[in-house]
Motif scaffolding. Structure first.
Motif, short mmCIF file in Angstrom:
data_model
loop_
_atom_site.label_atom_id
_atom_site.label_comp_id
_atom_site.label_asym_id
_atom_site.label_seq_id
_atom_site.Cartn_x
_atom_site.Cartn_y
_atom_site.Cartn_z
N ARG A 149 -29.18 2.16 27.29
CA ARG A 149 -30.44 2.78 27.74
C ARG A 149 -30.60 4.19 27.19
O ARG A 149 -31.69 4.59 26.77
N ILE A 159 -32.00 4.53 23.67
CA ILE A 159 -33.45 4.34 23.50
C ILE A 159 -34.16 5.67 23.66
O ILE A 159 -35.15 5.96 22.98
N GLU A 160 -33.64 6.51 24.56
CA GLU A 160 -34.25 7.81 24.82
C GLU A 160 -33.98 8.82 23.71
O GLU A 160 -34.82 9.65 23.39
N SER A 174 -30.78 -2.56 20.28
CA SER A 174 -30.84 -1.18 20.77
C SER A 174 -30.36 -0.25 19.67
O SER A 174 -29.59 -0.66 18.78
N TYR A 177 -30.04 -3.08 38.28
CA TYR A 177 -31.09 -3.60 37.39
C TYR A 177 -30.94 -5.10 37.27
O TYR A 177 -29.90 -5.59 36.83
N ASN A 212 -33.71 -4.11 32.26
CA ASN A 212 -34.15 -3.45 31.04
C ASN A 212 -34.12 -4.43 29.88
O ASN A 212 -33.18 -5.22 29.74
N ALA A 254 -33.45 -4.08 26.88
CA ALA A 254 -32.35 -3.89 25.94
C ALA A 254 -31.01 -4.34 26.51
O ALA A 254 -30.02 -4.43 25.79
N ASP A 255 -30.98 -4.64 27.82
CA ASP A 255 -29.73 -5.09 28.44
C ASP A 255 -29.48 -6.56 28.14
O ASP A 255 -30.42 -7.35 27.96
#
Length: 322
Positions: A90, A93-94, A149, A208, A273, A275-276
């Motif tokens: 995660r 991605i940021e 990712s 999540y 998410n 991407a998970d």
């Protein structure tokens, strides 16, 4: 051997260095001690290492080629173990740029300096995240050219560059792909550490998905021993280091934590998410046959050991930011 080990204050790096020192090797460890997660956990691991004979530490970022070059000039290494990395799907991605800089360019710095200074043995930590979208169980020969990712993409770039240097300069290269590593002194950004602390502190778990997603959890001691075993590699080889195709659901992990803490978890469910990965499961036949390695700590035993460590270190862990 005298080994240059990057990311030595990290979760896997610290335990691997500790095992190498126990086996009589000397370790020059480097780490930039960044604040991706609470640096007090890194300082704890580093403090334990600095009590052991044969260990030297330098605070260096592997993105800094000149600083690394000075180390190679001063010391004669038998192998480079590159366990330094920006981890986390995660977070990548940021801020994808820092992942490319550390995981791909940093790896290139080490490979190029090995050639410059005549070193031949390179080991690199990679990730099971590369298998996202593949059918389970995951095998090293699968096509992983569609990473989901920036984190996985940065690791794929590092693997490809390592192959290029093997091909051009005859380096022995071992790539170890890790599967959901957990255990004492783990990473505060990963669910095993956070969930134990949240349950212990009476705070809600952020979960999540439904919790039915599964992971091939691998205990830290097994990961470290497999990483060291991979040093015997000749040529270019990729190894899965995982629990051995025995995935455990996140809900089962939480139940184990509740049992050993004697407290029920409060759960805040959040959407999964994109991407998970839904599930991970490792085929480890290659590591068994080539390296004589397989995990010995089952998840239920490992979760208990991890909870007991959290309880024993409660005085300072209560202050760690999650």
């Amino acid at each position: 051997m005298k080994i240059l080990l990057t990311g030595v204050a990290g979760f896997i790096g610290a335990r691997t260095a500790e095992m190498l020192l126990e086996q009589g090797h000397s370790v020059l460890g480097v780490d930039n001690l960044n604040d991706y997660y609470d640096v007090r956990v890194k300082e704890y691991r580093l403090g334990r290492l600095q009590e052991l004979d044969g260990f030297v530490f330098h605070q260096i970022d592997i993105e800094n080629r000149d600083a690394l070059d000075a180390l190679f000039k001063e010391h004669s290494f038998d192998a480079v173990m590159n366990l330094a990395a920006r981890a986390g799907v995660r977070a990548s991605i940021e801020d994808p740029y820092v992942y490319l800089a550390t995981n791909t360019l940093g790896s290139l710095n080490l490979l190029d300096l090995m050639v410059k200074h005549g070193l031949k043995k390179y080991l690199m930590a990679s990730t099971s995240s590369l298998y996202a979208g593949c059918d389970m169980p995951f095998v090293e020969s699968m096509d992983v050219r569609r990473p989901l990712s920036p984190y996985a993409a940065s690791k794929l770039g590092a693997e490809a560059m390592a192959y290029s240097y093997h091909h051009l300069h005859d380096l022995d290269v071992a790539i170890v792909r890790y599967f959901t590593v957990y255990g004492p002194a783990g990473r505060p950004d990963m669910s095993p550490f956070r969930f134990i602390e949240w349950i212990k502190r009476g705070e809600p778990i952020t979960l999540y998905g439904t919790g039915e997603q599964t992971r091939d959890f691998t205990y830290i001691d097994d990961i470290a021993s497999g990483t060291i075993a991979a040093l015997q590699t000749q040529g270019y080889e990729i190894y899965n280091l995982g629990g051995g195709n025995e995935p455990i659901s996140i809900n089962q992990m939480i139940e184990q934590m509740e049992t050993h803490l004697g407290k029920k978890a409060l759960i805040d469910y959040q959407p999964m998410n994109s991407a998970d990965m839904q599930d991970t499961s490792a085929t480890i036949d290659k590591a068994k046959s080539n390296l004589g390695w397989e995990p010995v700590v089952c998840p239920m035993e490992g979760f208990k050991k991890t909870v007991l460590w959290h309880l024993s270190e409660e005085s300072w862990l209560n202050k760690i930011q999650l």
